[in-house]
Design a protein around this motif. Structure first.
Motif, PDB file in Angstrom:
ATOM      1  N   THR A 104     -14.201  55.480   5.557  1.00  0.00           N
ATOM      2  CA  THR A 104     -13.357  56.449   6.105  1.00  0.00           C
ATOM      3  C   THR A 104     -12.953  55.951   7.442  1.00  0.00           C
ATOM      4  O   THR A 104     -13.428  54.904   8.237  1.00  0.00           O
ATOM      5  CB  THR A 104     -14.266  57.665   6.513  1.00  0.00           C
ATOM      6  N   ARG A 139      -9.334  63.845  11.017  1.00  0.00           N
ATOM      7  CA  ARG A 139      -9.062  62.732   9.967  1.00  0.00           C
ATOM      8  C   ARG A 139     -10.172  61.879   9.774  1.00  0.00           C
ATOM      9  O   ARG A 139      -9.999  60.751   9.202  1.00  0.00           O
ATOM     10  CB  ARG A 139      -7.632  62.119  10.068  1.00  0.00           C
ATOM     11  N   HIS A 142     -11.247  60.695   6.344  1.00  0.00           N
ATOM     12  CA  HIS A 142     -10.058  60.432   5.470  1.00  0.00           C
ATOM     13  C   HIS A 142     -10.191  58.746   5.491  1.00  0.00           C
ATOM     14  O   HIS A 142     -10.489  57.973   6.448  1.00  0.00           O
ATOM     15  CB  HIS A 142      -8.691  60.749   5.946  1.00  0.00           C
ATOM     16  N   GLU A 146      -4.983  57.621   2.888  1.00  0.00           N
ATOM     17  CA  GLU A 146      -4.803  58.991   3.173  1.00  0.00           C
ATOM     18  C   GLU A 146      -4.118  59.206   4.552  1.00  0.00           C
ATOM     19  O   GLU A 146      -3.905  60.229   4.798  1.00  0.00           O
ATOM     20  CB  GLU A 146      -6.040  59.710   3.031  1.00  0.00           C
TER      21      GLU A 146
END
Length: 236
Positions: A104, A139, A142, A146
């Motif tokens: 991530t 975010r 993410h 993405e």
């Protein structure tokens, strides 16, 4: 009184072999970078701009001369010591982001700290704070696939400064971005210089991006020269 030097290159030389030809990309190169400076490196393609960053950042050994970061000779260290020194003192931002696809945004940013033995909790807290600073707090969980190109580069900037390095080296950081994303990334880099006192060296072909620097270093034939041919030669 001028700021303390954080990077010093003295008499650095670097030559590559291309086919049967030897190409000298850095010739007796001297360069001083001080805390809080934002130096933009420009010049024709193939002139050695990226090589300069790689040599200064401890990624590519010079053939001659010395490279000192925070007063320490980078190329006198062992490979392992140099890698650890890079993680703690230098941040890197690349054109193609170089994020780990399966991690991530938060994990990408915290990774340098985790590799340096910082607890996951502390590393994540620092990463979360930086992602908020670069406008990506929402975010954090993410993965790169993405995110937009501009968002990925902002994650890369956050990762570059997570260990609070004294120097950030950025190689064409806006090369794959649209104009809006480029402006966001350049504003971030400038804020590191202006607000945090981080020294930034950025390679770019983008004339508009070059205007963000406090000083321009123009490379020709392995040497620094004034960006304006009519300007006097200053201290490089």
């Amino acid at each position: 009184m001028s700021a303390k030097p954080v990077l010093q290159l003295d008499g650095v030389g670097k030559t590559y072999r291309r086919g049967g030809e030897q190409v000298r990309v850095l010739v007796d190169f001297d360069f001083t970078l001080r805390a809080g400076e934002f130096v933009v490196v420009t010049g024709p393609s193939g002139v050695g701009k990226s090589t300069l960053l790689h040599v200064a950042g401890g990624l590519d050994a010079p053939d001659s001369g010395t490279v000192a970061v925070a007063g320490q000779n980078v190329w006198s260290m062992s490979t392992a010591a140099r890698a650890a020194f890079r993680r703690r003192n230098l941040g890197f931002v690349f054109q193609f982001f170089n994020l780990v696809p399966m991690l991530t945004a938060m994990e990408n940013v915290s990774l340098p700290l985790v590799l340096d033995g910082v607890s996951a909790r502390s590393a994540d807290a620092r990463a979360e704070k930086l992602l908020e600073r670069v406008g990506l707090g929402d975010r954090a969980r993410h993965r790169p696939a993405e995110l937009s190109g501009g968002q990925m580069q902002r994650v890369a900037v956050a990762r570059a400064v997570v260990a609070r390095p004294s120097i950030v080296l950025a190689d064409e950081p806006t090369g794959n971005l649209d104009s809006r994303s480029s402006t966001e990334v350049l504003d971030l880099l400038r804020s590191l210089s202006d607000e945090d006192g981080t020294a930034v060296v950025m390679v770019t072909h983008d004339h508009a991006a070059a205007q963000y620097g406090s000083r321009e270093l123009h490379l020709v034939d392995g040497r620094a020269c004034p960006a304006d041919p009519l300007a006097p030669v200053g201290e490089w």
